[in-house]
Design a protein around this motif. Sequence first.
Motif, mmCIF file in Angstrom:
data_model
loop_
_atom_site.group_PDB
_atom_site.id
_atom_site.type_symbol
_atom_site.label_atom_id
_atom_site.label_comp_id
_atom_site.label_asym_id
_atom_site.label_seq_id
_atom_site.Cartn_x
_atom_site.Cartn_y
_atom_site.Cartn_z
ATOM 1 N N ARG A 128 0.835 -1.212 0.000
ATOM 2 C CA ARG A 128 0.000 0.000 0.000
ATOM 3 C C ARG A 128 0.866 1.256 0.000
ATOM 4 O O ARG A 128 0.578 2.227 -0.719
ATOM 5 C CB ARG A 128 -0.930 -0.020 1.215
ATOM 6 C CG ARG A 128 -2.012 1.065 1.180
ATOM 7 C CD ARG A 128 -2.901 1.025 2.400
ATOM 8 N NE ARG A 128 -3.712 -0.182 2.435
ATOM 9 C CZ ARG A 128 -3.580 -1.144 3.325
ATOM 10 N NH1 ARG A 128 -2.638 -1.059 4.253
ATOM 11 N NH2 ARG A 128 -4.376 -2.188 3.309
ATOM 12 N N ASP A 129 1.942 1.263 0.771
ATOM 13 C CA ASP A 129 2.839 2.425 0.802
ATOM 14 C C ASP A 129 3.505 2.638 -0.561
ATOM 15 O O ASP A 129 3.620 3.776 -1.035
ATOM 16 C CB ASP A 129 3.915 2.236 1.876
ATOM 17 C CG ASP A 129 3.361 2.354 3.283
ATOM 18 O OD1 ASP A 129 2.238 2.881 3.437
ATOM 19 O OD2 ASP A 129 4.045 1.917 4.225
ATOM 20 N N LEU A 130 3.942 1.567 -1.198
ATOM 21 C CA LEU A 130 4.560 1.676 -2.519
ATOM 22 C C LEU A 130 3.561 2.223 -3.538
ATOM 23 O O LEU A 130 3.904 3.049 -4.386
ATOM 24 C CB LEU A 130 5.081 0.321 -2.975
ATOM 25 C CG LEU A 130 6.325 -0.209 -2.259
ATOM 26 C CD1 LEU A 130 6.590 -1.655 -2.657
ATOM 27 C CD2 LEU A 130 7.534 0.653 -2.593
ATOM 28 N N ALA A 131 2.314 1.758 -3.453
ATOM 29 C CA ALA A 131 1.293 2.233 -4.384
ATOM 30 C C ALA A 131 1.018 3.714 -4.182
ATOM 31 O O ALA A 131 0.861 4.467 -5.150
ATOM 32 C CB ALA A 131 0.003 1.427 -4.196
ATOM 33 N N ASP A 132 0.962 4.160 -2.919
ATOM 34 C CA ASP A 132 0.718 5.577 -2.637
ATOM 35 C C ASP A 132 1.836 6.441 -3.219
ATOM 36 O O ASP A 132 1.583 7.495 -3.824
ATOM 37 C CB ASP A 132 0.604 5.810 -1.131
ATOM 38 C CG ASP A 132 -0.672 5.214 -0.548
ATOM 39 O OD1 ASP A 132 -1.590 4.924 -1.327
ATOM 40 O OD2 ASP A 132 -0.740 5.056 0.683
ATOM 41 N N LYS A 133 3.077 6.011 -3.038
ATOM 42 C CA LYS A 133 4.208 6.771 -3.575
ATOM 43 C C LYS A 133 4.189 6.758 -5.101
ATOM 44 O O LYS A 133 4.470 7.781 -5.751
ATOM 45 C CB LYS A 133 5.517 6.182 -3.055
ATOM 46 C CG LYS A 133 5.718 6.363 -1.553
ATOM 47 C CD LYS A 133 6.977 5.659 -1.064
ATOM 48 C CE LYS A 133 7.139 5.808 0.442
ATOM 49 N NZ LYS A 133 8.321 5.055 0.972
ATOM 50 N N GLY A 134 3.851 5.607 -5.682
ATOM 51 C CA GLY A 134 3.784 5.515 -7.134
ATOM 52 C C GLY A 134 2.694 6.391 -7.715
ATOM 53 O O GLY A 134 2.883 7.032 -8.761
ATOM 54 N N GLN A 135 1.546 6.429 -7.054
ATOM 55 C CA GLN A 135 0.452 7.268 -7.545
ATOM 56 C C GLN A 135 0.802 8.744 -7.459
ATOM 57 O O GLN A 135 0.426 9.534 -8.336
ATOM 58 C CB GLN A 135 -0.818 6.959 -6.752
ATOM 59 C CG GLN A 135 -1.425 5.605 -7.103
ATOM 60 C CD GLN A 135 -2.504 5.170 -6.139
ATOM 61 O OE1 GLN A 135 -2.815 5.861 -5.162
ATOM 62 N NE2 GLN A 135 -3.094 4.012 -6.396
#
Length: 206
Positions: free
Chosen positions: A112-119
């Motif tokens: 979830r943290d990786l997705a937030d940073k990617g978005q």
Amino acid sequence: MQESLRILDGAAVLQSLIGRATDLDASASVRFRQLGDWVDVFVTTPFQVVASRRIQGEASRDGAVVSAVELLDALRAGTSTIGPARDPNWPGALPPASGFQLLDEIPVGVVRDLADKGQALARQFSGPLGPPASLLDQTVLTVTGEAGTAEIPMRTIFTCTSLGLIPGFAAPLDIPRHLRVSQVGRWVRVDAPFGTVYRSSTLSLF
């Protein structure tokens, strides 16, 4: 030829997956793999990663390809008849049905943290065609186990989150809070609580 999918269990979760997939790509294709009394339902995504969900039931034909939109319409209508076969629309072979070896497990919070940073990066750098390929291809996790090492790019993370395959904070406590990463040959599989995604480690997904 009209294809069909008779579902004994799992219609609701399959509808959720296919609904999200068509939101991402209205031209998405679905392919069935019959495994005894079960059917693995695969759907294409714009991230060059294929997602799947296993349901109990019977497909009209092993390997049949249909339109994701037409399957979604059939699921919503509660009918087993889907529409015409669209085999040429599938971009290639399916992932192996067996042989995957577990490498490691990843906590949902990390994904979830990786997705937030990617978005956040995608909003900053995306153009008319969406996130740049350089962002999607960026390796964000390297998973190592006794069976080898697999690189997880951002496109795999985006697929898991965009299709709702990982639980939110309000999900029941009995829902697993980890993802399992496995590998066989050129294929990397990520099993999430609400579905599975596959990606080829070669230049071509399929």
